[in-house]
Design a protein around this motif. Structure first.
Motif, mmCIF file in Angstrom:
data_model
loop_
_atom_site.group_PDB
_atom_site.id
_atom_site.type_symbol
_atom_site.label_atom_id
_atom_site.label_comp_id
_atom_site.label_asym_id
_atom_site.label_seq_id
_atom_site.Cartn_x
_atom_site.Cartn_y
_atom_site.Cartn_z
ATOM 1 N N LEU A 78 -22.994 26.819 -28.033
ATOM 2 C CA LEU A 78 -22.586 26.341 -26.716
ATOM 3 C C LEU A 78 -21.074 26.436 -26.558
ATOM 4 O O LEU A 78 -20.577 26.799 -25.489
ATOM 5 C CB LEU A 78 -23.087 24.913 -26.481
ATOM 6 C CG LEU A 78 -22.785 24.290 -25.116
ATOM 7 C CD1 LEU A 78 -23.203 25.187 -23.960
ATOM 8 C CD2 LEU A 78 -23.464 22.920 -25.012
ATOM 9 N N SER A 79 -20.323 26.156 -27.615
ATOM 10 C CA SER A 79 -18.878 26.317 -27.560
ATOM 11 C C SER A 79 -18.518 27.777 -27.281
ATOM 12 O O SER A 79 -17.682 28.071 -26.432
ATOM 13 C CB SER A 79 -18.217 25.860 -28.863
ATOM 14 O OG SER A 79 -16.829 26.101 -28.801
ATOM 15 N N ARG A 80 -19.142 28.690 -27.995
ATOM 16 C CA ARG A 80 -18.875 30.122 -27.805
ATOM 17 C C ARG A 80 -19.137 30.538 -26.360
ATOM 18 O O ARG A 80 -18.331 31.228 -25.740
ATOM 19 C CB ARG A 80 -19.753 30.941 -28.750
ATOM 20 C CG ARG A 80 -19.579 32.453 -28.628
ATOM 21 C CD ARG A 80 -20.690 33.216 -29.317
ATOM 22 N NE ARG A 80 -21.966 32.885 -28.678
ATOM 23 C CZ ARG A 80 -23.095 32.653 -29.334
ATOM 24 N NH1 ARG A 80 -23.146 32.706 -30.648
ATOM 25 N NH2 ARG A 80 -24.209 32.361 -28.676
ATOM 26 N N ASP A 81 -20.268 30.085 -25.809
ATOM 27 C CA ASP A 81 -20.682 30.534 -24.486
ATOM 28 C C ASP A 81 -19.982 29.810 -23.336
ATOM 29 O O ASP A 81 -19.673 30.424 -22.317
ATOM 30 C CB ASP A 81 -22.196 30.368 -24.331
ATOM 31 C CG ASP A 81 -22.981 31.217 -25.320
ATOM 32 O OD1 ASP A 81 -22.404 32.175 -25.893
ATOM 33 O OD2 ASP A 81 -24.172 30.915 -25.530
ATOM 34 N N ALA A 82 -19.729 28.518 -23.494
ATOM 35 C CA ALA A 82 -19.203 27.728 -22.382
ATOM 36 C C ALA A 82 -17.709 27.466 -22.448
ATOM 37 O O ALA A 82 -17.087 27.204 -21.425
ATOM 38 C CB ALA A 82 -19.939 26.386 -22.313
ATOM 39 N N ILE A 83 -17.123 27.541 -23.645
ATOM 40 C CA ILE A 83 -15.709 27.199 -23.800
ATOM 41 C C ILE A 83 -14.892 28.395 -24.264
ATOM 42 O O ILE A 83 -13.865 28.723 -23.681
ATOM 43 C CB ILE A 83 -15.533 26.031 -24.802
ATOM 44 C CG1 ILE A 83 -16.284 24.783 -24.324
ATOM 45 C CG2 ILE A 83 -14.049 25.718 -25.006
ATOM 46 C CD1 ILE A 83 -16.391 23.695 -25.367
ATOM 47 N N GLU A 84 -15.344 29.047 -25.310
ATOM 48 C CA GLU A 84 -14.529 30.072 -25.960
ATOM 49 C C GLU A 84 -14.813 31.496 -25.454
ATOM 50 O O GLU A 84 -14.293 32.445 -26.034
ATOM 51 C CB GLU A 84 -14.733 30.004 -27.474
ATOM 52 C CG GLU A 84 -14.283 28.671 -28.054
ATOM 53 C CD GLU A 84 -14.420 28.619 -29.553
ATOM 54 O OE1 GLU A 84 -13.455 29.002 -30.248
ATOM 55 O OE2 GLU A 84 -15.504 28.210 -30.028
ATOM 56 N N HIS A 85 -15.564 31.632 -24.391
ATOM 57 C CA HIS A 85 -15.858 32.977 -23.882
ATOM 58 C C HIS A 85 -14.550 33.709 -23.575
ATOM 59 O O HIS A 85 -13.624 33.148 -23.022
ATOM 60 C CB HIS A 85 -16.760 32.911 -22.639
ATOM 61 C CG HIS A 85 -16.211 32.073 -21.536
ATOM 62 N ND1 HIS A 85 -15.365 32.565 -20.570
ATOM 63 C CD2 HIS A 85 -16.345 30.752 -21.277
ATOM 64 C CE1 HIS A 85 -15.026 31.589 -19.742
ATOM 65 N NE2 HIS A 85 -15.597 30.474 -20.154
ATOM 66 N N GLY A 86 -14.475 34.966 -24.002
ATOM 67 C CA GLY A 86 -13.266 35.761 -23.781
ATOM 68 C C GLY A 86 -12.161 35.510 -24.787
ATOM 69 O O GLY A 86 -11.088 36.100 -24.684
ATOM 70 N N LEU A 87 -12.414 34.631 -25.744
ATOM 71 C CA LEU A 87 -11.429 34.282 -26.775
ATOM 72 C C LEU A 87 -12.071 34.483 -28.150
ATOM 73 O O LEU A 87 -13.296 34.552 -28.260
ATOM 74 C CB LEU A 87 -11.011 32.813 -26.640
ATOM 75 C CG LEU A 87 -10.298 32.412 -25.368
ATOM 76 C CD1 LEU A 87 -10.198 30.901 -25.280
ATOM 77 C CD2 LEU A 87 -8.919 33.052 -25.307
ATOM 78 N N PRO A 88 -11.259 34.520 -29.201
ATOM 79 C CA PRO A 88 -11.858 34.520 -30.542
ATOM 80 C C PRO A 88 -12.697 33.249 -30.717
ATOM 81 O O PRO A 88 -12.303 32.168 -30.281
ATOM 82 C CB PRO A 88 -10.642 34.510 -31.474
ATOM 83 C CG PRO A 88 -9.529 35.072 -30.655
ATOM 84 C CD PRO A 88 -9.797 34.637 -29.233
#
Length: 155
Positions: A21-31
């Motif tokens: 969820l962090s990858r998809d909702a927060i860190e999208h477009g970032l490492p």
């Protein structure tokens, strides 16, 4: 507010779901920095609260709050897109704020992407004030905004 939202402390089995969820909702477009091992370390840390709503395979929302002396820092916070605008995020944030007060925190700090108007509005609606812009805060790629909420008057 969602009646009966079952907010619970995270277990190690929740780490992959929180990380996704962090990858998809927060860190999208970032490492992707909050991968499952890092989340698991936060769950195990005595200076951090990690809370979730939903079963490990279907996390609807989560929050990760760390504590240092009388300061709390909301490190990560997300609600699945399908569960937004129903009060779930407000319920999780209120839970975390109550725990921070009980732990003796004077304030809670949090950061948001500068271009994330929804997150900035959410925090402002809950009494957080933008205190500084942080150029290139996110991996040198995106600007951030630092926010804070005082739980008790500064000394």
């Amino acid at each position: 507010m969602i009646a009966g939202a079952a907010i619970r402390l995270a277990t190690p089995g929740d780490a992959p779901g929180i990380a996704a969820l962090s990858r998809d909702a927060i860190e999208h477009g970032l490492p992707w920095t909050w991968q499952a091992p890092r989340v698991a370390r936060a769950i195990a840390s005595p200076d951090t609260n990690v809370v979730v709503v939903g079963p490990p395979e279907a996390i609807a929302a989560f929050g990760i709050m760390s504590y240092l002396e009388d300061d709390a820092h909301l490190l990560l916070f997300a609600v699945q897109a399908a569960h937004r605008r129903r009060g779930l995020g407000s319920a999780v944030l209120a839970w975390l704020e109550d725990v921070a007060r009980a732990a003796g925190a004077k304030r809670i700090r949090v950061e948001a992407r500068r271009d994330n108007a929804a997150a900035r509005s959410f925090y402002n609606e809950h009494g957080y004030h933008e205190r500084a812009l942080a150029p290139e805060m996110y991996s040198g790629l995106l600007d951030g905004v630092r926010l804070e909420k005082w739980l008790r008057a500064p000394e």
